[in-house]
Scaffold this motif. Structure first.
Motif, PDB file in Angstrom:
ATOM      1  N   VAL A  35       0.863  -1.185   0.000  1.00  0.00           N
ATOM      2  CA  VAL A  35       0.000   0.000   0.000  1.00  0.00           C
ATOM      3  C   VAL A  35       0.900   1.236   0.000  1.00  0.00           C
ATOM      4  CG1 VAL A  35      -1.750   1.296   1.259  1.00  0.00           C
ATOM      5  CG2 VAL A  35      -1.802  -1.216   1.261  1.00  0.00           C
ATOM      6  N   PRO A  36       0.804   2.091  -1.027  1.00  0.00           N
ATOM      7  CA  PRO A  36       1.681   3.268  -1.059  1.00  0.00           C
ATOM      8  C   PRO A  36       1.456   4.170   0.156  1.00  0.00           C
ATOM      9  CG  PRO A  36       0.643   2.913  -3.199  1.00  0.00           C
ATOM     10  CD  PRO A  36      -0.043   1.992  -2.227  1.00  0.00           C
ATOM     11  N   SER A  37       2.498   4.871   0.558  1.00  0.00           N
ATOM     12  CA  SER A  37       2.398   5.794   1.687  1.00  0.00           C
ATOM     13  C   SER A  37       1.388   6.891   1.392  1.00  0.00           C
ATOM     14  CB  SER A  37       3.771   6.407   1.982  1.00  0.00           C
ATOM     15  OG  SER A  37       4.694   5.396   2.336  1.00  0.00           O
ATOM     16  N   GLU A  38       0.729   7.372   2.445  1.00  0.00           N
ATOM     17  CA  GLU A  38      -0.329   8.365   2.264  1.00  0.00           C
ATOM     18  C   GLU A  38       0.187   9.793   2.286  1.00  0.00           C
ATOM     19  OE1 GLU A  38      -3.237   7.624   5.262  1.00  0.00           O
ATOM     20  OE2 GLU A  38      -3.880   5.705   4.405  1.00  0.00           O
ATOM     21  N   HIS A  39       1.317  10.021   2.939  1.00  0.00           N
ATOM     22  CA  HIS A  39       1.797  11.393   3.140  1.00  0.00           C
ATOM     23  C   HIS A  39       2.648  11.855   1.961  1.00  0.00           C
ATOM     24  CE1 HIS A  39       3.382  14.942   5.135  1.00  0.00           C
ATOM     25  NE2 HIS A  39       4.603  14.518   4.884  1.00  0.00           N
ATOM     26  N   LYS A  40       2.245  12.960   1.328  1.00  0.00           N
ATOM     27  CA  LYS A  40       3.034  13.548   0.239  1.00  0.00           C
ATOM     28  C   LYS A  40       4.168  14.382   0.830  1.00  0.00           C
ATOM     29  CE  LYS A  40       0.138  13.822  -3.884  1.00  0.00           C
ATOM     30  NZ  LYS A  40      -0.694  12.670  -3.571  1.00  0.00           N
ATOM     31  N   PHE A  41       5.335  14.283   0.189  1.00  0.00           N
ATOM     32  CA  PHE A  41       6.465  15.097   0.590  1.00  0.00           C
ATOM     33  C   PHE A  41       6.269  16.527   0.111  1.00  0.00           C
ATOM     34  CE2 PHE A  41       9.453  11.187   0.464  1.00  0.00           C
ATOM     35  CZ  PHE A  41       9.160  10.903   1.789  1.00  0.00           C
ATOM     36  N   SER A  42       7.042  17.447   0.688  1.00  0.00           N
ATOM     37  CA  SER A  42       6.992  18.846   0.295  1.00  0.00           C
ATOM     38  C   SER A  42       8.383  19.319  -0.090  1.00  0.00           C
ATOM     39  CB  SER A  42       6.436  19.705   1.442  1.00  0.00           C
ATOM     40  OG  SER A  42       7.238  19.571   2.601  1.00  0.00           O
ATOM     41  N   GLY A  43       8.446  20.507  -0.679  1.00  0.00           N
ATOM     42  CA  GLY A  43       9.723  21.078  -1.088  1.00  0.00           C
ATOM     43  C   GLY A  43       9.805  21.210  -2.592  1.00  0.00           C
ATOM     44  N   LEU A 195      12.880  15.887  -1.866  1.00  0.00           N
ATOM     45  CA  LEU A 195      11.688  16.266  -1.120  1.00  0.00           C
ATOM     46  C   LEU A 195      11.752  15.667   0.284  1.00  0.00           C
ATOM     47  CD1 LEU A 195       8.916  15.790  -3.843  1.00  0.00           C
ATOM     48  CD2 LEU A 195      10.240  17.835  -3.293  1.00  0.00           C
ATOM     49  N   LYS A 196      10.876  16.130   1.177  1.00  0.00           N
ATOM     50  CA  LYS A 196      10.901  15.605   2.540  1.00  0.00           C
ATOM     51  C   LYS A 196       9.548  15.782   3.212  1.00  0.00           C
ATOM     52  CE  LYS A 196      12.503  19.806   4.904  1.00  0.00           C
ATOM     53  NZ  LYS A 196      13.521  20.352   5.846  1.00  0.00           N
ATOM     54  N   SER A 197       9.343  15.032   4.287  1.00  0.00           N
ATOM     55  CA  SER A 197       8.186  15.261   5.146  1.00  0.00           C
ATOM     56  C   SER A 197       8.392  16.561   5.906  1.00  0.00           C
ATOM     57  CB  SER A 197       8.024  14.119   6.153  1.00  0.00           C
ATOM     58  OG  SER A 197       7.705  12.914   5.516  1.00  0.00           O
ATOM     59  N   ASP A 198       7.304  17.308   6.130  1.00  0.00           N
ATOM     60  CA  ASP A 198       7.447  18.548   6.894  1.00  0.00           C
ATOM     61  C   ASP A 198       7.556  18.234   8.383  1.00  0.00           C
ATOM     62  OD1 ASP A 198       4.786  18.046   7.723  1.00  0.00           O
ATOM     63  OD2 ASP A 198       3.983  19.258   6.090  1.00  0.00           O
ATOM     64  N   ASP A 199       7.955  19.248   9.153  1.00  0.00           N
ATOM     65  CA  ASP A 199       8.182  19.047  10.588  1.00  0.00           C
ATOM     66  C   ASP A 199       6.920  18.596  11.303  1.00  0.00           C
ATOM     67  OD1 ASP A 199      10.771  19.824  10.128  1.00  0.00           O
ATOM     68  OD2 ASP A 199      10.595  21.790  11.106  1.00  0.00           O
ATOM     69  N   ALA A 200       5.769  19.111  10.873  1.00  0.00           N
ATOM     70  CA  ALA A 200       4.514  18.741  11.535  1.00  0.00           C
ATOM     71  C   ALA A 200       4.239  17.250  11.378  1.00  0.00           C
ATOM     72  CB  ALA A 200       3.360  19.562  10.960  1.00  0.00           C
ATOM     73  N   GLU A 201       4.586  16.669  10.227  1.00  0.00           N
ATOM     74  CA  GLU A 201       4.387  15.236  10.025  1.00  0.00           C
ATOM     75  C   GLU A 201       5.326  14.427  10.918  1.00  0.00           C
ATOM     76  OE1 GLU A 201       3.118  11.510   8.329  1.00  0.00           O
ATOM     77  OE2 GLU A 201       2.206  13.470   8.773  1.00  0.00           O
ATOM     78  N   ILE A 202       6.549  14.895  11.083  1.00  0.00           N
ATOM     79  CA  ILE A 202       7.482  14.210  11.983  1.00  0.00           C
ATOM     80  C   ILE A 202       6.925  14.214  13.401  1.00  0.00           C
ATOM     81  CG2 ILE A 202       9.802  14.203  12.957  1.00  0.00           C
ATOM     82  CD1 ILE A 202       9.653  13.482   9.963  1.00  0.00           C
ATOM     83  N   ASP A 203       6.448  15.359  13.850  1.00  0.00           N
ATOM     84  CA  ASP A 203       5.910  15.457  15.205  1.00  0.00           C
ATOM     85  C   ASP A 203       4.671  14.573  15.367  1.00  0.00           C
ATOM     86  OD1 ASP A 203       7.931  17.268  15.684  1.00  0.00           O
ATOM     87  OD2 ASP A 203       6.650  19.046  15.514  1.00  0.00           O
ATOM     88  N   ARG A 204       3.829  14.507  14.356  1.00  0.00           N
ATOM     89  CA  ARG A 204       2.634  13.655  14.418  1.00  0.00           C
ATOM     90  C   ARG A 204       3.030  12.185  14.541  1.00  0.00           C
ATOM     91  NH1 ARG A 204      -0.454  10.256  11.688  1.00  0.00           N
ATOM     92  NH2 ARG A 204       0.992  10.181   9.930  1.00  0.00           N
ATOM     93  N   LEU A 205       3.992  11.767  13.726  1.00  0.00           N
ATOM     94  CA  LEU A 205       4.436  10.375  13.772  1.00  0.00           C
ATOM     95  C   LEU A 205       5.057  10.025  15.127  1.00  0.00           C
ATOM     96  CD1 LEU A 205       6.018   9.982  10.224  1.00  0.00           C
ATOM     97  CD2 LEU A 205       4.082   8.663  11.111  1.00  0.00           C
ATOM     98  N   VAL A 206       5.873  10.916  15.651  1.00  0.00           N
ATOM     99  CA  VAL A 206       6.522  10.656  16.942  1.00  0.00           C
ATOM    100  C   VAL A 206       5.472  10.510  18.039  1.00  0.00           C
ATOM    101  CG1 VAL A 206       8.040  11.625  18.717  1.00  0.00           C
ATOM    102  CG2 VAL A 206       8.692  11.743  16.302  1.00  0.00           C
TER     103      VAL A 206
END
Length: 329
Positions: A35-43, A195-206
């Motif tokens: 299943v492909p990842s749901e979160h799109k990268f930004s940048g 590209l990368k995940s934004d900081d908010a996504e990192i905080d959500r995952l943690v």
């Protein structure tokens, strides 16, 4: 008492039934589509080279032995015999597209060549009462704009089947094959697209991992998402997770430090490899894998030193470790 006896007898009966099935052509193992990842990268995308040309450069011997065990294993995907390189090509491309990179497959002169030299699964089971251990691996040489880059993926899983062998299909086969395509996509993004995940996504995952990892056996997928993020903000929480009590959370965190190329953590990874904290083979092996992923002169020297130290050792752990190191050298 009867239930306890039945539970202990089931693994032995399972081995008998599997060996009997060998005469009928072996085991059929269906592989689920990742299943492909749901979160799109930004940048901002660094490269517009979106066409990918996957090339099967495995030696003939590897093509004939994608996965071996005492019982023949017949892997199928979508009802057809599994073509592992085509599987990796399809789902790596889909994973990149899911992240926001308009990747397609093609073989034009402008396409980025991804040469796959190794992909397979090593299986081991000591007895009917022990877990099935699978070591799933991939080696691809990618012609990036900065030159050819070696990209390696490696996943260790283990499970004891209680009533039927198909209890192993997802944890030991489908899930690791999904992870190696996601890891390859993450490394292609890191080296080519940026590209990368934004900081908010990192905080959500943690926050999600901290709340669920102790009780949710699939939390390790979220830990891998930190590694796939291409965001250095994930390094500190991953360091903390390298000592987690849940094995797959811990292994995902160790592996992810390499995927992120967290070169500042080589000493930590060396300590984990040397058994400081917990002398467990899988922790040590994945720490070595992460050191290989750092891809620096120091990390390469460390791998070569370990390979030379182990070259005359033939115990199972040494053989597995040398095979892992060889994926990088």
């Amino acid at each position: 008492m009867f239930k306890t006896f039945a539970a202990r007898l089931a693994p032995a009966m399972l081995v008998v039934s599997m060996l009997a099935g060998c005469a009928a052509g072996g085991l059929t193992i269906p592989i689920k589509d990742p299943v492909p990842s749901e979160h799109k990268f930004s940048g901002e995308v660094r490269s517009k080279q979106n066409q990918l040309n996957f090339v099967d450069n495995r030696p003939a011997s590897d093509k004939a032995s994608f996965s071996t065990w005492i019982v023949p294993m017949n892997f199928v995907a979508k009802g057809k015999p599994l073509d592992p390189v085509a599987f990796v090509a399809e789902h790596t491309t889909k994973e990149l597209a899911a992240r926001g990179i308009p990747a397609t497959q093609g073989a034009s002169e402008q396409a980025m060549e991804i040469s796959i030299s190794k992909v397979g699964i090593d299986n081991h089971r000591a007895s009917g009462f022990s877990p099935m251990v699978t070591l799933t691996f991939l080696v691809a040489d990618v012609a990036t704009p900065a030159g050819k880059k070696r990209m390696t993926a490696y996943v260790k899983r283990a499970k004891v089947p209680v009533w039927a062998f198909d209890e192993l299909n997802d944890p030991c086969y489908s899930e690791p094959l999904s992870l190696i395509t996601k890891e390859l996509a993450a490394k292609i993004n890191r080296e080519v697209y940026g590209l990368k995940s934004d900081d908010a996504e990192i905080d959500r995952l943690v926050a999600k991992i901290n709340a669920e990892a102790a009780t949710n056996p699939l939390s390790y997928f979220d830990v891998y998402q930190l590694g796939f993020s291409n965001n250095p903000r994930a390094v500190e929480p991953l360091v903390k997770l390298t000592s987690h009590s849940q094995e797959y959370v811990r292994l995902a965190a160790i592996s992810s430090l390499g995927i992120l190329k967290a070169t500042s953590q080589q000493k930590l990874l060396e300590n984990l490899y040397n058994g400081i904290g917990a002398d467990i083979w899988q922790d040590r092996a994945i720490a070595l894998k992460a050191i290989g992923d750092l891809d620096t002169p120091d990390s390469k020297a460390f791998l070569q030193t370990e390979f030379d130290r182990l070259k005359d050792k033939n115990d199972r752990g040494a053989v597995w470790t040398k095979k892992l190191i060889a994926l990088y050298l």
